[in-house]
Design a protein around this motif. Sequence first.
Motif, PDB file in Angstrom:
ATOM      1  N   GLN A  36      -7.513  -0.558 -11.782  1.00 44.06           N
ATOM      2  CA  GLN A  36      -7.332  -1.591 -10.721  1.00 44.06           C
ATOM      3  C   GLN A  36      -6.209  -2.478 -11.055  1.00 44.06           C
ATOM      4  O   GLN A  36      -5.958  -2.855 -12.185  1.00 44.06           O
ATOM      5  N   TYR A  45     -16.897  -6.044 -12.630  1.00 41.65           N
ATOM      6  CA  TYR A  45     -16.650  -4.584 -12.096  1.00 41.65           C
ATOM      7  C   TYR A  45     -17.664  -3.601 -12.530  1.00 41.65           C
ATOM      8  O   TYR A  45     -18.337  -2.729 -12.083  1.00 41.65           O
ATOM      9  N   GLY A  52     -10.591  -9.700  -3.799  1.00 42.82           N
ATOM     10  CA  GLY A  52     -11.368  -8.382  -3.476  1.00 42.82           C
ATOM     11  C   GLY A  52     -12.588  -8.937  -2.857  1.00 42.82           C
ATOM     12  O   GLY A  52     -12.823  -8.673  -1.698  1.00 42.82           O
ATOM     13  N   ALA A  68      -5.175   0.795  -3.297  1.00 39.19           N
ATOM     14  CA  ALA A  68      -6.410   0.022  -2.974  1.00 39.19           C
ATOM     15  C   ALA A  68      -6.792  -0.979  -1.783  1.00 39.19           C
ATOM     16  O   ALA A  68      -7.433  -1.779  -1.649  1.00 39.19           O
ATOM     17  N   TYR A  69      -5.413  -0.727  -0.936  1.00 38.76           N
ATOM     18  CA  TYR A  69      -5.498  -1.614   0.229  1.00 38.76           C
ATOM     19  C   TYR A  69      -5.813  -0.736   1.646  1.00 38.76           C
ATOM     20  O   TYR A  69      -5.440   0.389   1.687  1.00 38.76           O
ATOM     21  N   GLN A 122       0.723  -1.197   0.032  1.00 38.25           N
ATOM     22  CA  GLN A 122       0.057   0.061  -0.032  1.00 38.25           C
ATOM     23  C   GLN A 122       0.922   1.190   0.163  1.00 38.25           C
ATOM     24  O   GLN A 122       1.920   1.321   0.852  1.00 38.25           O
ATOM     25  N   GLU A 165     -12.893   1.141  -4.039  1.00 36.99           N
ATOM     26  CA  GLU A 165     -13.500   1.869  -5.222  1.00 36.99           C
ATOM     27  C   GLU A 165     -14.550   0.806  -6.164  1.00 36.99           C
ATOM     28  O   GLU A 165     -15.111   1.505  -7.055  1.00 36.99           O
ATOM     29  N   ASP A 173     -11.524  -3.795  -2.545  1.00 36.18           N
ATOM     30  CA  ASP A 173     -10.942  -2.368  -3.365  1.00 36.18           C
ATOM     31  C   ASP A 173     -12.007  -1.498  -2.932  1.00 36.18           C
ATOM     32  O   ASP A 173     -13.136  -1.624  -3.398  1.00 36.18           O
ATOM     33  N   GLY A 214     -16.327  -4.243  -3.407  1.00 30.21           N
ATOM     34  CA  GLY A 214     -14.810  -4.423  -3.375  1.00 30.21           C
ATOM     35  C   GLY A 214     -14.262  -5.270  -4.137  1.00 30.21           C
ATOM     36  O   GLY A 214     -12.974  -5.748  -3.970  1.00 30.21           O
ATOM     37  N   ARG A 225     -12.224  -7.670  -7.099  1.00 31.04           N
ATOM     38  CA  ARG A 225     -11.313  -7.300  -8.248  1.00 31.04           C
ATOM     39  C   ARG A 225     -11.582  -8.256  -9.339  1.00 31.04           C
ATOM     40  O   ARG A 225     -11.865  -9.354  -9.288  1.00 31.04           O
TER      41      ARG A 225
END
Lengths: 813, 292
Positions: free
Chosen positions: A667, A614, A698, A472-473, A460, A763, A761, A767, A769
Motif C-alpha cells: 500500500q 492495517y 483512507g 487503490a483509488y 490512479q 484492499e 483503499d 479502507g 492507510r
Amino acid sequence: MPDALNEPTGRAATTASTPGERTPDERTSPSPAPTGPVPVAPAASAGLETAVPAGPVPAAPAASHAAPEFPTPPTRAAGGVGTPHLPGGVGSSPTRPDAEAKVNGTFDYASDLDFPGMLWGHTLRSPHPSARLRAIDTTTARAMPGVAAVLTAADVPGKLHYGLIEADQPVLALDQVNYEGEPVAIIAAETLDLARRAAELIDVDYDILEPACDPEEAVAAGNWFRCQPVRLGDPDAQTPAAVVTRDYVVGMQDQAPLGPESGAALPTGDGGIELYVATQWVHSDLEQIAPCLGLEPDRIHMAIAGIGGAFGAREDLSVQVHMAMLALATGRPVKMMYDRAESFVGHVHRHPARMRYEHAADADGKLLYVKARIVLDGGAYASTTEAVVGNAASLAVGPYEVEHVSIDAWGARTNNPPCGAMRGFGGVQTCFAYESQMDALAEVLGLDPLEFRRRNAVAQGSKLITGQIVDAYDPARADGGTPFSPLADMLGRFKDMPVPAVPTGRDIVELPGGTGNTTHGEGVRRGVGYGVGLKNVCYSEGFDDYSTAGIRLELVDGQTVAYVRTAAAEVGQGHWSLQAQIVRTELGADRVELLPNDTKAGSAGSSSASRQSYMTGGAVKAACEAVRELMRGHDLADGPIEATRVFRHRATKPMDPVTGQGESHVQLALCVHRATVDVDVELGLVKVVDLTCVQDVGKIMNPVALEGQIHGGSAQGLGLAVMEEMITAQGRVKNASFTDYLIPTILDMPPMRLRIVENADPEAPYGLRGAGEPPTLSSTPAIVAAIRDATGLALTQIPVRPEHLTAHFGRQP
Amino acid sequence: MTAPLRAALFHRPAELDEALRLLAAHPEAVPVAGGTDLMVAVNYRHTRPAAMLDLTRLAELREWSDEGDAIRIGSGVPYTRIIAELATVLPGLAAAARTVGSPQIRNRGTLGGNLATASPAGDGHPPLLATGADIEIASTAGTRTVPVTAFFTGPKRSVLAPGELITAVTVPKAAGPQQFLKVGTRNAMVIAVCSLAVALDRDARRLGTGIGSAGPTPLTAPDADLIELPWNRPDLFNDALAAEFGRRVAAAARPIDDVRGTAAYRRHALAVCAARALRRVWTAAHGTESTR
C-alpha cells in the motif's frame, strides 16, 4: 468512505454506537463511568460498562505462564494498566486504556520491572570501532563480591549470531569488534552499580585496527549489504529542456525513544525461561533468541513489557539474549536496563546517506528522467539494511511519473554504528533529495513548485518506477479522461489554508533563538516551502507479515465481554485503543478486555512500517466477523464463542535484482507538508512557525490518535531538518546524550493545521492507510525548502546547522 | 528506577558552620544543592562521590538581600527566584537565568552550583562578568571574597579550594540597560553554543561584557568595553560602532570546534550578538532610536 463500512453486517441485534468526546470531568475521573451514549447491548444489560480500577499493578507475574489462553477473570495488558472499559468504536477517540497511568506516572514501563531476588545485568562494550580481541580476562571481575556471573562469547549456549534478516551479529564479540559499543561481555550482580564496577575490572586485550568509516570507499571496495538498481526506459537518449544535478547529505538520526532498552529474564526452574521486554515484535525476537540460547522456542515464554516509544529502535534485539544467558547461568531473575548513553549505542540508527541526483524535465514541465546514486551507510552489521535499501530504491523518485530512470542504491558496510529501522525506513533520505530536486527544477523551469509537482503527480493507473501500478483509488473519480490523482487533489487543498501572517509585537519565544533572546526581529526573514512524501505501508518485497487475532465473546455477570488476544506491540501509537474500537464496532460488546501481548498468541508482526492498524486491525476485524458468524443461532448463555483468525495483505514480489521492477509494495501512503519558517539569517537560527499538513489516511480510525501520529511524525522530521544528528568521528559517537543529541521541544514544534483526506483503499480494512510514517518523510524537505526560501542558500545537507546558514559571511572580504 | 548509590555518605548539616566543619573534616565530600550538574555526572558515572554534603537545609544560603548598591545572593537561591524576584535590579542575570534548562531545572539549579561547576558554558557567568560581581567563599578558616574575573582558572576549574564553600554572590545593581543573548541550536533547553552579556552604566559611562562558551573559561572583553561611544551625542551611535564592538568581542573569544558548533561560527555569532546587544542597551539607555 462509504458509511456502510462502519456498519457491521450479519449481526443479529447488536448496533455499535460511537459516542463523541468525553467531558473533561470524565477524562480526569480515576474510574470513569461513561454517561454518554454507550453501545446497545444484545442481551438484557444495563448498558453501562464495568469500571475496572486503574492504577499500578505488578508487572505480568511469572504465574501467567500457566494461564489458559483465554483466562477468566482477565489478566491485564502489559504495562500494568487496567483493561479498557471505555465506549467508542471505529472513528471515535475514546480515552486510551493506558492514558491515565502514563500521565500520572504509574504506568509500568519495562524499566520498572522488578522481581524478588533479581540480579542486574550489564554489558561491557568495546571502546574501539575496530579491533581484534586478543584475550579477555574476567578473573578479577568474577571474584568481586556481589558478582553472580561474567559471561563472554565462550558461554553462549547456542548459535553465536543473530539478526533480523541475516544472522551476522555476534551475541558477544568473538575474535573481533566491528563498531564502538559492540557487546564484549555481560555481567550479573546484586546491584547495577556493582555490575558496572565489575565491568571495569574485565581486562580486554584489544589489537586496535584502523576503522573503515567511509561508505563510498566501502562501496568501491565491494563492501556492501545490498545493491539495488532500478532501470526504466533510456535516460541517456532524452533531450531535456532543464537539468538539475546536486549532491545531498543526510546525517545519522536516532529514534531517541524516551524509554531505554529494558527487560527481565526469569528462569522457570526446568531449563526454560520467561522474558519480559520492550519490543516491537515479540515473535521475531523469539525466533532469534531461541537458537542462541540453544532452546526450543516452546521453552521460552515472552511477553511485551511496557514500551516507552520505539520508532524502529526496538526491532533489533538488545538486552534479550544477554539477560536470558545471565538468568540461565545464575538461576535467578535478571533485569537489564540501558542508561541513556548506552541506549544511544545499544540500538540501530537511521542510515546516513550521500546521494547524487540528476533530474531532467522537458519544456512543458514534465519529468523526463531521473538518475540517482544513493549510498546508505549500514554500519557494521546487516540489521534491516537490505530492506531499507529496497525502499530507498523503489521510492527514489517519490510520487511522480517518470518514464526514464537509472537508480543505484547501496547499503554500505563500515565500522560506523549499525543502522537499521527508523520511522520512514529508507523513504526519508531519498524524499529529502527528490523534493529538493523538484524545487530546484521548478525554479529552473520558472514554474511554481506546487504546479510543477501537480503536472508530474501520480494518478490512479500510474506506473511507479518499479512498474507497480497505482491502483487503490476510485476509478469513478476520473475527471473526464483524466484519472484521479490523489496527490494533485492534496496539493490543491493548500489554497484555502493561507500562510500565516507575520504577527506584530512577538515575544522572544516566538522568534528564532527563542528564550536565548538572540533576536527581537533583527535579521529575521520568513520563508515558505513544500514537501511531498510517498511511503509504503506494511512489509514489502514478498515478505509475509501476517497478523493473528483471537476473540472470545462470553457472558460475564449478564454482560457480553469480548476478550482480545494478539501479540501486537503498543508502542505509544494507540493500538490497544484501536483494537478495542474495532471490537466495539464489530461486536458491540459491553466490555472489551485486552489480554497480554505475548508469544502464547500467534504472531502479529511488527509494530513497524505503519502496518499495525492495517494488519492486526484487520486480524481483529476478521476474528470479530468469524465470531459473528458463529453467533448465528447461538445463545451466549449456552457458552462462549471464540475464533482466531490470521490476516494477510495481498502478496508482493521481490524487486528484480537488475532492473528493480516488481510489484514490491502493499500500500502507498501520501503526505504533503507546507512549512513556514522564520530564519535569523545573521545567526543561522531557525524557528518553524507553522506546519500545515495534508495527509491521505483512507479512513480516520481514531481522530486524536491520528493527530498524535501526524504531530509526532512531523516533529521527528523537523528534528532531522534542523537539529537531530548522531555525530561520529572515525566511528566514534560524539554526542550520546540528550545534552548534545537535541530533539525538538514544544518551543521548536509549531502548532499544526491538518487537513485529512480519506481516499479509501478497497484492499484495506475499513479502507485505512497506514498513517504513522508518511509525515516523517515530508516535513523535513518542506522545512528545508522554507529555509532556502528565506535565505536563498542551496542547502543540500541535513540537519541544517547554523554554520551552514552563516558560512557565506566568512567568505566575504 | 535505578540501582541505589552505593555506600555514599550523605551529610545533611542544618547550619553553615556545621557544613564548613563537615567539609573540613571530609574534604572528599562533594557539596550538592540543586544537583542538576552533579547528579547528571553521577548518572553518567563521570564522578562517583564517596560522600556528599547536602546544602539544602542551610537557610542562609537560600536568601538574598539588598545591600544598597548591590544584591547579595545566597549561593543556594534557585534560578526561578532570581527570575521572579530580581529581574528589575539584575536584568542581565535574570535574563540568563531564564535560559537555563527547563522549568524543573530552574526550580532546582542554583547560581552557586553554576559557579562551582565552573563550566565555560555556564549561563550565569557572563552577566556576573559583565557587572563585576564578587564571589564569597567560606571555610573554617574564614571568609574570602574573589572577584568573578579571578574565579575561573580553566574548563570546569576555579579557585575554590578543598574545604571551601561558595556562600554568596554579590552583584552590583544595574545602573543602566543590560542584555543577555544565548545562541543554541534549539529554541529552549540547550547548552550555549556561545553566549554574551552586556551591561551599560550610563552615569559612569562604562560598558561591561561577559562571554560564555567561547573559551576555556567564561571571558571578559576588556578591549571591547573600552570602545569609544558618543555619550554626549547618543544619536551619533551607528551600525559601524555596533559592528566594531562586535569585532572586538569576537576577538576576545578563544573558541574551539566541538559537536555544538565550530570556532568560526562562534566568533561570527558573538560579533552579531554583540552588535545587537550594544544597539539594544544604547537605545534603551537613551530612549531613542539612533541613526543607522
